[in-house]
Design a protein around this motif. Structure first.
Motif, PDB file in Angstrom:
ATOM      1  N   VAL A 190      35.614  30.516  39.096  1.00  0.00           N
ATOM      2  CA  VAL A 190      36.385  31.482  38.302  1.00  0.00           C
ATOM      3  C   VAL A 190      36.158  32.897  38.829  1.00  0.00           C
ATOM      4  CG1 VAL A 190      36.755  32.422  36.001  1.00  0.00           C
ATOM      5  CG2 VAL A 190      36.357  29.971  36.285  1.00  0.00           C
ATOM      6  N   ALA A 191      34.918  33.215  39.175  1.00  0.00           N
ATOM      7  CA  ALA A 191      34.609  34.543  39.706  1.00  0.00           C
ATOM      8  C   ALA A 191      35.375  34.817  40.991  1.00  0.00           C
ATOM      9  CB  ALA A 191      33.109  34.681  39.944  1.00  0.00           C
ATOM     10  N   ASP A 192      35.544  33.790  41.824  1.00  0.00           N
ATOM     11  CA  ASP A 192      36.329  33.966  43.051  1.00  0.00           C
ATOM     12  C   ASP A 192      37.768  34.344  42.728  1.00  0.00           C
ATOM     13  OD1 ASP A 192      34.128  33.333  44.608  1.00  0.00           O
ATOM     14  OD2 ASP A 192      34.731  31.252  44.943  1.00  0.00           O
ATOM     15  N   MET A 197      38.788  41.053  30.795  1.00  0.00           N
ATOM     16  CA  MET A 197      39.819  42.091  30.861  1.00  0.00           C
ATOM     17  C   MET A 197      40.860  41.792  31.937  1.00  0.00           C
ATOM     18  SD  MET A 197      37.873  45.673  29.983  1.00  0.00           S
ATOM     19  CE  MET A 197      36.519  45.482  31.143  1.00  0.00           C
ATOM     20  N   THR A 198      40.441  41.190  33.048  1.00  0.00           N
ATOM     21  CA  THR A 198      41.393  40.823  34.100  1.00  0.00           C
ATOM     22  C   THR A 198      42.343  39.737  33.607  1.00  0.00           C
ATOM     23  OG1 THR A 198      39.714  41.371  35.762  1.00  0.00           O
ATOM     24  CG2 THR A 198      41.601  40.075  36.502  1.00  0.00           C
ATOM     25  N   LEU A 199      41.794  38.737  32.939  1.00  0.00           N
ATOM     26  CA  LEU A 199      42.614  37.678  32.352  1.00  0.00           C
ATOM     27  C   LEU A 199      43.589  38.254  31.328  1.00  0.00           C
ATOM     28  CD1 LEU A 199      41.353  34.241  31.105  1.00  0.00           C
ATOM     29  CD2 LEU A 199      42.718  35.670  29.590  1.00  0.00           C
ATOM     30  N   ALA A 255      42.077  38.606  42.439  1.00  0.00           N
ATOM     31  CA  ALA A 255      43.075  39.387  41.694  1.00  0.00           C
ATOM     32  C   ALA A 255      42.797  40.881  41.807  1.00  0.00           C
ATOM     33  CB  ALA A 255      43.082  38.959  40.232  1.00  0.00           C
ATOM     34  N   LEU A 256      41.531  41.261  41.710  1.00  0.00           N
ATOM     35  CA  LEU A 256      41.175  42.673  41.806  1.00  0.00           C
ATOM     36  C   LEU A 256      41.308  43.179  43.238  1.00  0.00           C
ATOM     37  CD1 LEU A 256      38.043  42.687  39.467  1.00  0.00           C
ATOM     38  CD2 LEU A 256      40.345  43.482  38.912  1.00  0.00           C
ATOM     39  N   ALA A 257      40.906  42.350  44.207  1.00  0.00           N
ATOM     40  CA  ALA A 257      40.992  42.756  45.610  1.00  0.00           C
ATOM     41  C   ALA A 257      42.437  43.033  46.018  1.00  0.00           C
ATOM     42  CB  ALA A 257      40.389  41.681  46.511  1.00  0.00           C
ATOM     43  N   GLU A 258      43.357  42.229  45.537  1.00  0.00           N
ATOM     44  CA  GLU A 258      44.774  42.436  45.843  1.00  0.00           C
ATOM     45  C   GLU A 258      45.234  43.814  45.360  1.00  0.00           C
ATOM     46  OE1 GLU A 258      48.635  40.510  43.846  1.00  0.00           O
ATOM     47  OE2 GLU A 258      47.492  39.080  45.060  1.00  0.00           O
ATOM     48  N   THR A 259      44.764  44.199  44.191  1.00  0.00           N
ATOM     49  CA  THR A 259      45.122  45.506  43.636  1.00  0.00           C
ATOM     50  C   THR A 259      44.492  46.636  44.443  1.00  0.00           C
ATOM     51  OG1 THR A 259      45.266  44.513  41.434  1.00  0.00           O
ATOM     52  CG2 THR A 259      45.065  46.902  41.531  1.00  0.00           C
TER      53      THR A 259
END
Length: 293
Positions: A259-261, A183-185, A266-270
């Protein structure tokens, strides 16, 4: 059997209601500010308790549906917690998303207190919880699972025994890594498509007709096309937590997690930008160029 539940949130509320309405079981629950409104389950006969220990003292089965390992550990081992008041032979069913190593520790605490422990994390969404059609990935002794299966049947469509204690949470983290990662991709791709003026319906149709067809697309498509976020009421902060639990599990076993990193970053930035309580579909907007300039 008398059932207790701790965590009457988006998922737990549906579980609680179905335990009573479909299962016919008596229910007690922990009164907590994070609960959804509980007037409806109280009207059905549910009893509010002030402490986790009070829930345990009145229950043959205690369902945990909280955020993660710190909360589970506090509930099990804290002052007025489950371990101090658990009935002999009672079963704790942990439906949270937690770290496998913590689960093994909590299982031992509960065994020492005279009970049994199952890790039974959920797949599917809050809508499935309300409908009583969740899927569970259960780790622990098969005999213990059979003992509580009538309770689980009240709010599930499918219950899979996936191995010994800890394997339920291990598989849930693997599942959520794949699901949240997809979903992030997809959100990032949808954001680029929107920035480029691609028609959102065309974007969704092209993916659906090819290699992009997936549950991730099904859940994000309503937001991509019409900004309807409610197909997946799952906070970005919780998604980041699950990915970071996966990374911690990978670290402990020496597994690759490149890939998990990236997904975590990406989520942490949000989250750090103040959008932790946005729903995951809203990443489509939050990843757009105009949002980040």
């Amino acid at each position: 059997m008398e059932v207790g539940i701790i965590g009457v949130g988006l998922m737990g509320h549906g579980i609680a209601r179905n335990v009573m309405e479909r299962g016919g079981f008596g229910l007690s629950f922990l009164a907590h500010p994070g609960n959804q409104p509980t007037e409806d389950i109280v009207a059905l006969g549910a009893r509010a308790c002030a402490t986790a220990g009070e829930v345990a003292a009145g229950s043959d089965v205690v369902i945990l549906c909280v955020t993660g390992s710190p909360q589970v550990e506090a509930i099990v081992t804290g002052e007025d917690g489950l371990a101090a008041a658990l009935r002999s032979g009672a079963v704790v069913v942990d439906c949270s998303t937690a770290l496998p190593e913590s689960t093994l520790r909590m299982g031992e605490v509960v065994r020492q207190a005279g009970g049994d422990y199952l890790d039974a994390p959920m797949t599917r969404t809050a809508a499935h919880a309300r409908a009583g059609t969740l899927n569970l990935l259960v780790g622990g002794e098969r005999e213990v699972l059979e003992k509580v299966r009538p309770v689980l049947a009240a709010f599930t469509e499918k219950v899979d025994h996936v191995g010994p204690l800890g394997h339920g949470h291990r598989l849930k983290l693997l599942h959520n890594y794949v699901s949240v990662g997809f979903m992030t991709l997809l959100a990032e791709a949808a954001a680029q498509a929107a920035d480029s003026g691609v028609d959102p319906q065309v974007f969704v149709d092209v993916l659906a007709g090819g290699g992009g067809a997936s549950a991730a697309l099904d859940r994000l498509a309503p937001y991509i096309v019409s900004e309807d976020r409610d197909a997946l009421p799952f906070f970005v902060a919780n998604a980041q937590k699950d990915i970071d639990y996966y990374r911690a599990m990978s670290d402990s076993s020496g597994a690759r997690k490149v890939v998990a990193d990236g997904v975590s970053a990406a989520l942490a930035e949000t989250v750090e930008a103040g959008f932790g309580e946005a729903y995951v579909p809203e990443l489509v907007r939050l990843f757009r160029k105009e949002t980040n300039t």
